[in-house]
Design a protein around this motif. Structure first.
Motif, PDB file in Angstrom:
ATOM      1  N   GLN A 106       0.778  -1.191  -0.018  1.00 20.35           N
ATOM      2  CA  GLN A 106       0.062  -0.061  -0.158  1.00 20.35           C
ATOM      3  C   GLN A 106       0.916   1.055  -0.210  1.00 20.35           C
ATOM      4  OE1 GLN A 106      -2.202  -0.869   3.633  1.00 20.35           O
ATOM      5  NE2 GLN A 106      -3.937  -1.745   2.393  1.00 20.35           N
ATOM      6  N   ARG A 156      -0.254   4.637  -2.276  1.00 27.73           N
ATOM      7  CA  ARG A 156      -0.303   4.335  -3.469  1.00 27.73           C
ATOM      8  C   ARG A 156      -1.599   4.745  -3.991  1.00 27.73           C
ATOM      9  NH1 ARG A 156       3.942   1.690  -5.499  1.00 27.73           N
ATOM     10  NH2 ARG A 156       5.118   0.198  -3.924  1.00 27.73           N
ATOM     11  N   LYS A 157      -2.621   4.854  -2.796  1.00 28.44           N
ATOM     12  CA  LYS A 157      -4.012   5.447  -3.208  1.00 28.44           C
ATOM     13  C   LYS A 157      -4.418   6.632  -2.301  1.00 28.44           C
ATOM     14  CE  LYS A 157      -5.794   0.840  -5.167  1.00 28.44           C
ATOM     15  NZ  LYS A 157      -6.723  -0.129  -4.992  1.00 28.44           N
ATOM     16  N   ILE A 158      -5.062   7.458  -2.786  1.00 29.86           N
ATOM     17  CA  ILE A 158      -5.435   8.703  -2.113  1.00 29.86           C
ATOM     18  C   ILE A 158      -6.710   8.377  -1.443  1.00 29.86           C
ATOM     19  CG2 ILE A 158      -5.743  11.200  -2.089  1.00 29.86           C
ATOM     20  CD1 ILE A 158      -3.727  11.377  -4.189  1.00 29.86           C
ATOM     21  N   TRP A 209     -10.028  10.006  -0.907  1.00 26.81           N
ATOM     22  CA  TRP A 209     -10.419  11.341  -1.016  1.00 26.81           C
ATOM     23  C   TRP A 209     -11.337  11.688   0.126  1.00 26.81           C
ATOM     24  CZ3 TRP A 209      -8.019  14.467  -4.349  1.00 26.81           C
ATOM     25  CH2 TRP A 209      -7.368  13.722  -5.433  1.00 26.81           C
TER      26      TRP A 209
END
Length: 522
Positions: A153, A180-182, A184
């Motif tokens: 991650q 690796r992922k935001i 929101w």
């Protein structure tokens, strides 16, 4: 010379943390009874004992003493050959000393300690922990570094990616974690990770940490936008379904006036002769009840001038010590006057206090500003540093064992620093959090320092001459209830970091000032 000596064996080997024994044999070759004293000399003398420490021999007789070597399991016990010697001094002839020499080989051992500073970091797009690696062995440590987590991650930027550390030394490795992922919308999520210290021929040494990833926007804001969008859609649908009819009153009046002016049929008249003068403009009839009134045009609307943005204001401080000659400890708020100890007045910078770097200080009788969890604060001071030979703390507040904060010069980093420690305990080996200046201090120059702790995001920020510098995070600050001190800090139950130079205009706020407000202070 009236003494014969022999080391058995002449060379020995020992493991750090254990012991070995060498026998020193000697014979009195003189013609008188003599007593001999034994004294280890050399680098390993502190780890050497002689039993017995004195020996009495008759002429022609032989005796022996035992040399026991016990090197500690620390970096001080240098691996490899270590020469040693024993000074033998006869009582009858003290000038005729004998120094037999031998060789002790200390075997190498590797031991290290690694910890994350801080172990938990927070952020939306990145986190920046530091990995502290201490070489506790007696040989050079060479290692590479790697990062991983379950689920892949996070990405890892580790600088430097490999290190070489001398015995007894430590290094700090900067690490940048990026999700690796935001996220929101939503609440924060904890992402455990692991940094591993890899050495050839040894198992990886893992260090566990946690990255707390915050959402870019809070969940309630997403709900709020959804409700606003639903209301807007409902309003548009209702408007389309129930749109009222709009008729032009002015058009109806014109038609009505035209109908009343329609002439009755009459005899046809001959057209008038064409006019030879210039054509006159045709006057258009205007609408109105009488048919002859004129409607005035509306006055033009002037654009409104934009309002000037509000300038930031500096809030009222909790305390303010100008530190002027004749009133060095006076607090202009009248709340916390400071006791003066070995501080003299000087005329620099409009009047200031001169601190000797040994025992000069200003101290209040009680706490001034809360420093615990959820407590924001700001500390400001003008300083004039005379020396960078040691740590120099301008402002601090005592805890039970350590200061709750230090506005200081950091000898370890060679920079101005706004510092805090992890815990208020007597242990001297603890984690430090420091927001550092971008450049080293300029000696013999007045410099404005401001330290800001924002409890909303746990950020520590240092400002130098009104400009923001480095930042750090203290996610679990401890409360202090001791004296507010100008001129030194407190660490490990001791007064430390005495300031050598001048200080004035020390100010305290019980809130986190903004960058714009700090700029106005300079």
């Amino acid at each position: 010379m009236s003494l014969w000596t022999s080391l058995e064996p002449a060379s020995a080997t020992v493991d750090p943390g254990s012991t070995t024994t060498v026998q020193l044999r000697l014979r009195n070759t003189g013609d008188v009874v003599d007593e001999y004293r034994f004294e280890p000399v050399g680098d390993i003398a502190p780890w050497t004992t002689v039993e017995p420490q004195t020996l009495r021999l008759f002429p022609g007789t032989t005796g022996a003493v035992a040399l026991t070597f016990a090197p500690p399991r620390t970096p001080d016990a240098t691996a490899g050959p270590n020469p040693y010697a024993v000074r033998i001094t006869p009582t009858e002839h003290p000038e005729a000393t004998t120094v037999p020499e031998g060789n002790l080989t200390i075997t190498p051992f590797t031991e290290m300690r690694a910890e994350l500073v801080p172990p938990t970091v927070k952020g939306r797009f990145r986190g920046r922990p530091r990995l502290a690696i201490d070489n506790l062995g007696n040989t050079k440590l060479t290692a590479s570094l790697d990062g991983n987590d379950n689920g892949d991650q996070l990405s890892y930027d580790i600088r430097p990616s490999s290190v070489q550390i001398e015995p007894g030394r430590a290094v700090f490795v900067k690490t940048t974690l990026r999700p690796r992922k935001i996220i929101w919308f939503g609440t924060k999520e904890q992402r455990p990770y692991r940094l591993s210290v890899l050495r050839s021929g040894s198992k990886p040494h893992p260090v566990e940490g946690t990255y707390v990833q915050r959402g870019f926007l809070p969940r309630w804001l997403a709900t709020f936008f959804g409700v606003i969008a639903a209301l807007a859609l409902t309003f548009v649908m209702l408007w389309i379904a129930h749109k009222p009819a709009v008729n032009s009153g002015a058009t109806e009046k014109v038609v009505e006036a035209g109908a009343t002016l329609t002439p009755t049929p009459t005899a046809t008249l001959a057209p008038p002769p064409p006019s030879t003068g210039p054509a006159q403009p045709t006057q258009q009839p205007t609408s109105g009840a009488s048919g002859g009134s004129t409607q005035k045009p509306a006055a033009p609307q002037l654009p409104k001038s934009p309002q000037a943005p509000k300038s930031p204001k500096i809030p009222k401080p909790i305390d303010y010590w100008p530190i002027r000659p004749g009133a060095l400890g006076a607090d202009e708020t009248g709340v916390h006057p400071a006791a003066v100890s070995n501080v003299t007045g000087t005329g620099g910078h409009g009047g200031a206090g001169l601190f000797n770097g040994k025992d000069s200080q200003l101290t209040t009788s009680e706490m001034v500003v809360p420093t615990g969890p959820d407590k924001s604060f700001t500390i400001s001071a003008w300083v004039y540093l005379n020396s960078t030979n040691g740590f120099a703390t301008a402002v601090s507040q005592n805890g039970a064992h350590d200061s709750g904060f230090y506005l200081q010069y950091s000898l370890e980093d060679g920079r101005w620093a706004f510092s805090r420690v992890q815990t208020d305990g007597g242990d001297s080996d603890k984690t430090h959090y420091r927001a550092l200046s971008l450049a080293p201090p300029v000696l013999h120059t007045w410099t404005h320092l401001v330290g800001v702790f924002n409890a909303g995001n746990d950020n520590m920020t240092l400002y130098v001459n009104g400009a923001p510098q480095g930042t750090a995070q203290d996610i679990a600050p401890f409360a202090t209830g001791g004296k507010f001190v100008i001129g030194r800090g407190r660490f490990g139950d001791a007064a430390v970091d005495w300031f050598n130079g001048q200080i004035n205009e020390v100010t305290v706020w019980g809130r986190a000032l903004t960058a714009a407000q700090v700029k106005l202070l300079h």
